[in-house]
Design a protein around this motif. Structure first.
Motif, PDB file in Angstrom:
ATOM      1  N   VAL A  58       0.925  -1.244  -0.022  1.00 57.08           N
ATOM      2  CA  VAL A  58      -0.044   0.047   0.116  1.00 57.08           C
ATOM      3  C   VAL A  58       0.871   1.262   0.091  1.00 57.08           C
ATOM      4  O   VAL A  58       1.765   1.406   0.744  1.00 57.08           O
ATOM      5  CB  VAL A  58      -1.030   0.137   1.109  1.00 57.08           C
ATOM      6  N   GLN A  59       0.522   2.168  -0.890  1.00 51.91           N
ATOM      7  CA  GLN A  59       1.410   3.334  -0.959  1.00 51.91           C
ATOM      8  C   GLN A  59       0.318   4.386  -1.212  1.00 51.91           C
ATOM      9  O   GLN A  59      -0.817   4.142  -2.049  1.00 51.91           O
ATOM     10  CB  GLN A  59       2.246   3.518  -2.062  1.00 51.91           C
ATOM     11  N   LEU A  60       0.375   5.708  -0.635  1.00 48.55           N
ATOM     12  CA  LEU A  60      -0.276   6.675  -0.671  1.00 48.55           C
ATOM     13  C   LEU A  60      -0.169   7.399  -1.939  1.00 48.55           C
ATOM     14  O   LEU A  60       1.026   7.716  -2.204  1.00 48.55           O
ATOM     15  CB  LEU A  60      -0.285   7.561   0.579  1.00 48.55           C
ATOM     16  N   THR A  61      -1.277   7.528  -2.806  1.00 47.71           N
ATOM     17  CA  THR A  61      -0.989   8.138  -4.219  1.00 47.71           C
ATOM     18  C   THR A  61      -1.532   9.364  -4.064  1.00 47.71           C
ATOM     19  O   THR A  61      -2.651   9.625  -3.726  1.00 47.71           O
ATOM     20  CB  THR A  61      -1.362   7.325  -5.126  1.00 47.71           C
ATOM     21  N   LYS A  62      -0.807  10.471  -4.975  1.00 48.25           N
ATOM     22  CA  LYS A  62      -1.363  11.480  -5.047  1.00 48.25           C
ATOM     23  C   LYS A  62      -2.019  12.219  -6.435  1.00 48.25           C
ATOM     24  O   LYS A  62      -2.052  13.318  -6.919  1.00 48.25           O
ATOM     25  CB  LYS A  62      -0.682  12.682  -4.432  1.00 48.25           C
ATOM     26  N   SER A  63      -2.270  11.001  -7.194  1.00 48.73           N
ATOM     27  CA  SER A  63      -2.769  11.257  -8.656  1.00 48.73           C
ATOM     28  C   SER A  63      -3.952  11.710  -8.630  1.00 48.73           C
ATOM     29  O   SER A  63      -4.859  11.808  -7.873  1.00 48.73           O
ATOM     30  CB  SER A  63      -2.610  10.045  -9.251  1.00 48.73           C
ATOM     31  N   LEU A  65      -7.670  11.577  -9.276  1.00 44.97           N
ATOM     32  CA  LEU A  65      -8.395  10.682  -9.065  1.00 44.97           C
ATOM     33  C   LEU A  65      -9.818  10.762  -9.694  1.00 44.97           C
ATOM     34  O   LEU A  65     -10.836  10.040  -9.608  1.00 44.97           O
ATOM     35  CB  LEU A  65      -8.664  10.497  -7.743  1.00 44.97           C
ATOM     36  N   ASP A  68     -11.503   8.262 -12.170  1.00 45.64           N
ATOM     37  CA  ASP A  68     -11.725   6.818 -12.039  1.00 45.64           C
ATOM     38  C   ASP A  68     -13.199   6.456 -12.196  1.00 45.64           C
ATOM     39  O   ASP A  68     -13.966   7.035 -11.114  1.00 45.64           O
ATOM     40  CB  ASP A  68     -11.193   6.528 -10.574  1.00 45.64           C
TER      41      ASP A  68
ATOM     42  N   ARG B  28     -12.405  14.363  -1.435  1.00 44.09           N
ATOM     43  CA  ARG B  28     -11.124  14.252  -1.949  1.00 44.09           C
ATOM     44  C   ARG B  28     -10.332  13.386  -0.969  1.00 44.09           C
ATOM     45  O   ARG B  28      -9.549  12.424  -1.670  1.00 44.09           O
ATOM     46  CB  ARG B  28     -10.516  15.443  -2.031  1.00 44.09           C
ATOM     47  N   GLU B  35      -8.221   5.140  -3.668  1.00 46.13           N
ATOM     48  CA  GLU B  35      -6.886   4.823  -4.464  1.00 46.13           C
ATOM     49  C   GLU B  35      -5.875   3.939  -3.871  1.00 46.13           C
ATOM     50  O   GLU B  35      -5.356   2.835  -4.324  1.00 46.13           O
ATOM     51  CB  GLU B  35      -6.563   6.274  -4.907  1.00 46.13           C
ATOM     52  N   LYS B  36      -5.804   4.195  -2.543  1.00 46.93           N
ATOM     53  CA  LYS B  36      -4.656   3.621  -1.622  1.00 46.93           C
ATOM     54  C   LYS B  36      -5.079   1.955  -1.776  1.00 46.93           C
ATOM     55  O   LYS B  36      -4.269   1.105  -1.482  1.00 46.93           O
ATOM     56  CB  LYS B  36      -4.801   4.266  -0.392  1.00 46.93           C
ATOM     57  N   ARG B  38      -7.695   0.402  -3.324  1.00 45.80           N
ATOM     58  CA  ARG B  38      -8.401  -0.174  -4.262  1.00 45.80           C
ATOM     59  C   ARG B  38      -7.657  -1.439  -5.069  1.00 45.80           C
ATOM     60  O   ARG B  38      -8.549  -2.460  -5.050  1.00 45.80           O
ATOM     61  CB  ARG B  38      -8.698   0.815  -5.503  1.00 45.80           C
TER      62      ARG B  38
END
Lengths: 169, 188
Positions: A58-63, A65, A68, B28, B35-36, B38
């Motif tokens: 698990v990695q926090l993404t800041k793309s 969103l 989606d 947000r 997203e983390k 999914r």
């Protein structure tokens, strides 16, 4: 090359019985130091486990969103059912433990050193117990209040640590 | 500038902040949380449904449940564990679920990432060993082995998600690890 012997089997069984991120027991560690066969096997096992878990790590993404479709559909369902949470003020950011400790040390240090400063010495001479007693009461109250505030605002952390110690996980 | 290790953000703390943000009406932050996690939710769904469309529907269901039940999350366990429990219960109770749980080792390509040839060889041997280990297990224990190896979850968290006793999980994982060791000894 050295073969896998009875000691190796015992040590390796101990090793593979370990939980995720659990510390390797000292006897196993000592065995690994002296046994290149086991050391290589442990390295290989660790590499295999890392590779298996890597795709789902698990990695926090800041793309961005917003595109989606699954997330948009979920948000639409929530909005359509009227389940959205009402907007409130942003949540205050938690103060880091390091800051709590530094400020605590400064506070306690300040109180401990004040009587030895020139102002402290002068006040002790000038007012005697009329200064000393209220000063130490003030110290006690301030340190207690600070400690209480620290524990109160980080209560979840203490509960979690207490549970970890109790269950061993 | 790179942060020193002790000041790097704690992922669990980050989750708690994001949860509080979502409860304060910030969608947000919900998107970031979704997203983390999914990929994990989708993979779990894929193991139960063996179909990408159903797995996507499952993902959507779990995201809605996550949002709606977030107020009941009290931070007593890790957010990831809580969310996996929600996902696991959703999958178990789903009417669409017709098949038994199939390990990710059977169809690892759904989550696979690019590796170099050496890693690819090691990964293939590891997958074969896990596949062999879970093939002998009853369905309800297969997911435990997957949660340990693919989802990187400790025994206590797996027990919390699946409701299986910790010692049972330990013994199945132990056996799988022994097979993994044997396979690696032979093949790599």
């Amino acid at each position: 090359m050295k073969e896998f012997n009875v000691n190796c089997s015992k040590a390796f069984d101990h090793y593979i019985a370990l939980d995720k991120h659990e510390r390797v027991p000292l006897p196993v560690m000592v065995h690994l130091v002296f046994c290149p066969v086991c050391r290589a096997a442990v390295r290989q096992m660790a590499a295999a486990e890392t590779l298996l878990s890597r795709p789902l790590s698990v990695q926090l993404t800041k793309s961005n969103l917003s595109d989606d479709p699954v997330l948009s559909a979920a948000l639409d369902t929530i909005a359509a059912a009227g389940l959205s949470y009402p907007v409130r003020d942003p949540v205050a950011k938690r103060v880091s433990l390091l800051r709590w400790f530094l400020v605590g040390i400064l506070l306690a240090g300040g109180f401990a050193l004040f009587p030895f400063t020139s102002s402290g010495i002068w006040m002790q001479i000038e007012f005697g117990n009329a200064f000393v007693v209220p000063f130490y009461i003030l110290c006690g109250c301030a340190v207690t209040a600070y400690g209480g505030l620290f524990v109160g605002t980080n209560i979840d952390l203490f509960v979690k640590r207490f549970k970890t110690l109790k269950t061993g996980f | 500038m790179k942060l020193p290790a002790d000041t790097a953000p704690d992922p669990q703390q980050e989750d708690l902040v994001l949860c509080a943000d979502v409860l304060a009406g910030n969608s947000r932050s919900f998107a970031v949380l979704a997203e983390k996690y999914r990929k994990r939710i989708f993979s779990l769904g894929y193991g139960f449904f063996r179909n990408p469309d159903d797995a996507e529907d499952f993902l959507q269901d779990v995201l809605v449940k996550m949002y709606v039940s977030l107020a009941s999350f009290r931070g007593e366990s890790r957010f990831s564990t809580w969310l996996m429990r929600v996902a696991y219960n959703t999958a178990i109770n789903s009417k669409k679920r017709k098949r038994e749980y199939t390990s990710l080792a059977e169809d690892f390509d759904v989550i696979d990432t690019a590796n170099n040839p050496e890693q690819e060889c090691l990964l293939r041997s590891s997958r074969d060993a896990i596949r062999e280990a879970v093939a002998e297990l009853p369905e309800r224990y297969r997911v435990c082995v997957d949660l340990f190896f693919f989802y990187d979850m400790p025994y206590a968290d797996i027990s919390e998600v699946t409701g299986q006793p910790v010692n049972t999980i330990k013994s199945h994982v132990f056996r799988a690890k022994k097979m993994l060791r044997e396979r690696l000894d032979e093949g790599v």
